[in-house]
Design a protein around this motif. Sequence first.
Motif, short mmCIF file in Angstrom:
data_model
loop_
_atom_site.label_atom_id
_atom_site.label_comp_id
_atom_site.label_asym_id
_atom_site.label_seq_id
_atom_site.Cartn_x
_atom_site.Cartn_y
_atom_site.Cartn_z
N CYS A 190 37.13 34.79 54.18
CA CYS A 190 36.38 36.02 53.89
C CYS A 190 34.91 35.79 54.25
N ASN A 191 34.39 36.63 55.13
CA ASN A 191 32.99 36.53 55.55
C ASN A 191 32.09 36.88 54.36
N THR A 192 31.18 35.96 53.99
CA THR A 192 30.24 36.23 52.89
C THR A 192 28.82 36.44 53.39
N GLY A 193 28.69 36.66 54.71
CA GLY A 193 27.37 36.94 55.28
C GLY A 193 26.49 35.71 55.32
N PHE A 228 29.63 30.02 46.26
CA PHE A 228 30.43 28.91 45.75
C PHE A 228 31.49 29.44 44.80
N SER A 229 32.70 28.92 44.95
CA SER A 229 33.84 29.46 44.23
C SER A 229 33.97 28.83 42.85
N HIS A 280 36.95 29.40 41.52
CA HIS A 280 38.40 29.54 41.46
C HIS A 280 39.14 28.73 42.52
N GLY A 281 38.56 27.58 42.88
CA GLY A 281 39.30 26.64 43.74
C GLY A 281 39.24 26.91 45.23
N LEU A 282 38.36 27.81 45.68
CA LEU A 282 38.23 28.05 47.12
C LEU A 282 37.14 27.17 47.72
N LEU A 283 37.14 27.05 49.04
CA LEU A 283 36.13 26.26 49.74
C LEU A 283 35.02 27.17 50.24
N THR A 284 33.82 26.63 50.30
CA THR A 284 32.71 27.32 50.96
C THR A 284 32.51 26.64 52.30
N THR A 285 32.47 27.41 53.36
CA THR A 285 32.42 26.81 54.69
C THR A 285 31.55 27.64 55.62
N MET A 328 39.74 34.95 45.64
CA MET A 328 38.66 35.46 46.49
C MET A 328 38.06 36.73 45.90
N ASN A 329 38.92 37.61 45.41
CA ASN A 329 38.43 38.85 44.78
C ASN A 329 37.57 38.55 43.56
N ARG A 330 37.97 37.54 42.77
CA ARG A 330 37.19 37.17 41.58
C ARG A 330 35.84 36.56 41.98
N ASP A 331 35.83 35.74 43.03
CA ASP A 331 34.58 35.11 43.45
C ASP A 331 33.61 36.11 44.08
N CYS A 332 34.15 37.04 44.87
CA CYS A 332 33.30 37.99 45.59
C CYS A 332 32.96 39.22 44.76
N GLY A 333 33.83 39.53 43.78
CA GLY A 333 33.57 40.68 42.92
C GLY A 333 33.95 42.01 43.53
N ILE A 334 34.38 42.01 44.80
CA ILE A 334 34.79 43.26 45.46
C ILE A 334 36.21 43.07 45.99
#
Length: 565
Positions: free
Chosen positions: A321-324, A329-330, A332-337, A445-451
């Motif tokens: 998911c593009n975060t611009g 930083f997650s 919920h166990g996701l990676l930031t890349t 991803m939805n929980r980390d991004c909020g949308i």
Amino acid sequence: MAASKKAVLGPLVGAVDQGTSSTRFLVFNSKTAELLSHHQVEIKQEFPREGWVEQDPKEILHSVYECIEKTCEKLGQLNIDISNIKAIGVSNQRETTVVWDKLTGEPLYNAVAAPVSPGPSVPVAVVPSGSSVPAAGTSSVWLDLRTQSTVESLSKRIPGNNNFVKSKTGLPLSTYFSAVKLRWLLDNVREVQKAVEEKRALFGTIDSWLIWSLTGGVNGGVHCTDVTNASRTMLFNIHSLEWDKQLCEFFGIPMEILPNVRSSSEIYGLMKISHSLKAGALEGVPISGCLGDQSAALVGQMCFQNGQAKNTYGTGCFLLCNTGHKCVFSDHGLLTTVAYKLGRDKPVYYALEGSVAIAGAVIRWLRDNLGIIKTSEEIEKLAKEVGTSYGCYFVPAFSGLYAPYWEPSARGIICGLTQFTNKCHIAFAALEAVCFQTREILDAMNRDCGIPLSHLQVDGGMTSNKILMQLQADILYIPVVKPSMPETTALGAAMAAGAAEGVGVWSLEPEDLSAVTMERFEPQINAEESEIRYSTWKKAVMKSMGWVTTQSPESGSWKINLRSN
């Protein structure tokens, strides 16, 4: 008889797509994004021990030469002038680690892969000190699990209140990433140790090995990587966009063996004649695009806006998911890349990533290990026969669970079996497993991004399975959207190459991007049923955990002796 006239199609761009199981070279029309021709070569994986996965870097390189040559021949047969190929991009399997001798051009060991279980040998392999290693000439593939003990010893050195590895890299300490594979090679392979001592060693992921070789190798080859591949090594600071001295010291990696880090879209060097290429096809063409495969797919799906996401279904599944411009930083166990940086002076974009270890690999396991299908395509037919798993759930944690759990102790289970269960139900449960794992990542991803995502863009080989795509829409309870042109990874690499400064044949401006025809799968079950199935899946996942520890290796050493007296 007069020679037939060559077709004029406008500038063309080639893309090397080097994956875990095959290499391809594809040529696109830069004005329409149309795929004109391609060639594919399968490559071998080697399993010298349980849990070890390797590939021969020279075989990988030769497969690239062969694909380029055959594609150029096919273009000739189509009356398309290959001199119109103005640039080449590279997309590659990430994390897979190669060390080679810069004086001879020879790999010092096989490529060591990152850990997804590829076949019969799946358990964690704890490599004892002083253990013998296979002969030189291979590389560490991303599927490989031999570094588990290295990870455990390194994790004890990270302060509980200051996880500087994660804060600088966006990554958890895991067997998955290149730094621990490189550390293993330095600890266990004398040829690598000696070359480092004598300042002959070069390290790189597959992109670095290919670009160095294609731009001349020992005769002036360019030793570089791009920000997306560098961000998967665990040695790269994703904030400053450079190799990090503290990280290199932590892993004990000499910085002089690392490649130069460049953007994902700029001219790195020019193709040089190779004895493996007839008449030096494409000599002098700039190599000007480089992206790790998942970033390439994000670009190829044109996910250039904050909040756009894609899921690629291959050996594993990779949801980005593009975060611009913001590093998210997650929790919920996701990676930031790093998602991409499309030009030296262009801004960097970041992504959240979740990876499913076993997707297409579970279909191969049903074919190769259980023998319930003869070809991968048969699974759709079996699943269609029953249209349900009949309460059977399959958690394919062959090499542990990845995002969002990061639980290496988990192992695969099939549960909910009854006397009525047959191979069709197991086939259906295997397809559902891919979809449930994707749902877990999407929820995180939805929980980390909020949308919450309104739809999911998909690509990869498994998306040709219509039952899988419909199941995915049902389990996510949002539409699943698939482009009619499935080669999004190669397309992304070609777009980066064609858009590079000094090439300029592919515009990435929104108004210039070609419209893509899409196939859309809408949810066909009610939300309540979707939730019941998902909650039962999560119950099965909990039962898969805690099977293996490094103190109880899965060597299979306990066997019944059936010798007759």
